[in-house]
Design a protein around this motif. Structure first.
Motif, PDB file in Angstrom:
ATOM      1  N   GLU A 163      48.601  34.848  37.935  1.00  0.00           N
ATOM      2  CA  GLU A 163      47.661  35.539  38.832  1.00  0.00           C
ATOM      3  C   GLU A 163      46.337  36.236  38.191  1.00  0.00           C
ATOM      4  O   GLU A 163      45.548  36.192  38.845  1.00  0.00           O
ATOM      5  N   HIS A 164      46.787  36.974  37.206  1.00  0.00           N
ATOM      6  CA  HIS A 164      45.628  37.815  36.535  1.00  0.00           C
ATOM      7  C   HIS A 164      45.269  37.051  35.333  1.00  0.00           C
ATOM      8  O   HIS A 164      45.738  36.343  34.592  1.00  0.00           O
ATOM      9  N   ASN A 222      46.886  30.707  39.982  1.00  0.00           N
ATOM     10  CA  ASN A 222      45.593  31.403  40.241  1.00  0.00           C
ATOM     11  C   ASN A 222      44.632  30.218  40.395  1.00  0.00           C
ATOM     12  O   ASN A 222      44.329  29.705  39.606  1.00  0.00           O
ATOM     13  N   SER A 223      44.042  29.878  41.812  1.00  0.00           N
ATOM     14  CA  SER A 223      43.422  28.860  42.202  1.00  0.00           C
ATOM     15  C   SER A 223      41.935  29.198  41.697  1.00  0.00           C
ATOM     16  O   SER A 223      40.958  28.163  41.288  1.00  0.00           O
ATOM     17  N   TYR A 282      41.215  30.437  38.665  1.00  0.00           N
ATOM     18  CA  TYR A 282      41.157  29.830  37.114  1.00  0.00           C
ATOM     19  C   TYR A 282      41.314  28.544  37.054  1.00  0.00           C
ATOM     20  O   TYR A 282      40.552  27.756  36.403  1.00  0.00           O
TER      21      TYR A 282
END
Length: 173
Positions: free
Chosen positions: A55-56, A87-88, A90
């Motif tokens: 996510e990050h 994470n779309s 990324y």
């Protein structure tokens, strides 16, 4: 889906994949590979392997994006390999810098355990399918990509991002 050259438009690539996924001949689910914007042409192909896509976005993930930029500027054809997509944004950043982004689950090294043979086979298959001439790994915590590169008799490069002596949590994992 990316293999068929199908346009995703604004649709989330993972949702699109989930709706369209099909089983491979052995009954296992096909894993997604997403088309990127790089054409590559006759340039040598290099696989860049990330240890996570969570996510990050942390330093290693930002560093991988810079490495892909530099490889593209050097005239290499880039294909990225990530173990998951959480994470779309990324994923979109990787696609903007690659010919293709492959999602292939693999775990981190753990002590003296042998690398997961399924992960080694999956990455070796990517090496063969892409025609990669090198594997670049953006971490020291993986072993399957390095074993696959050795199996396929191509060079591998490790970008050391960890400082184990200063990271007790990493060492315990």
């Amino acid at each position: 889906c990316a293999e068929a050259g199908e346009s995703l438009g604004d649709e989330n690539p993972l949702l699109h994949f989930e709706r369209r996924r099909v089983a491979d001949a052995d009954g296992s689910w096909a894993l997604p590979s997403f088309a990127g914007t790089q054409t590559g042409g006759a340039a040598p192909t290099v696989l860049f392997v990330a240890h996570q896509a969570v996510e990050h976005v942390f330093g290693a993930e930002r560093s991988l994006l810079h490495m892909l930029d530099r490889a593209g500027q050097a005239g290499l054809c880039v294909e990225a390999v990530i173990p998951q997509v959480l994470n779309s944004g990324y994923l979109d950043a990787l696609r903007a810098r690659s010919r293709r982004v492959h999602v292939r689950p693999f775990g981190w090294r753990f002590g003296d355990d042998a690398p997961d043979s399924g992960a080694v086979r999956a990455i070796a298959a990517l090496i063969q399918q892409s025609g990669a001439v090198e594997v670049h790994q953006n971490t020291a915590v993986l072993d399957a990509p390095l074993v696959a590169a050795r199996l396929m008799q191509i060079p591998s490069v490790v970008y050391l991002r960890e400082l184990p002596a200063e990271d007790a949590d990493l060492c315990s994992r």
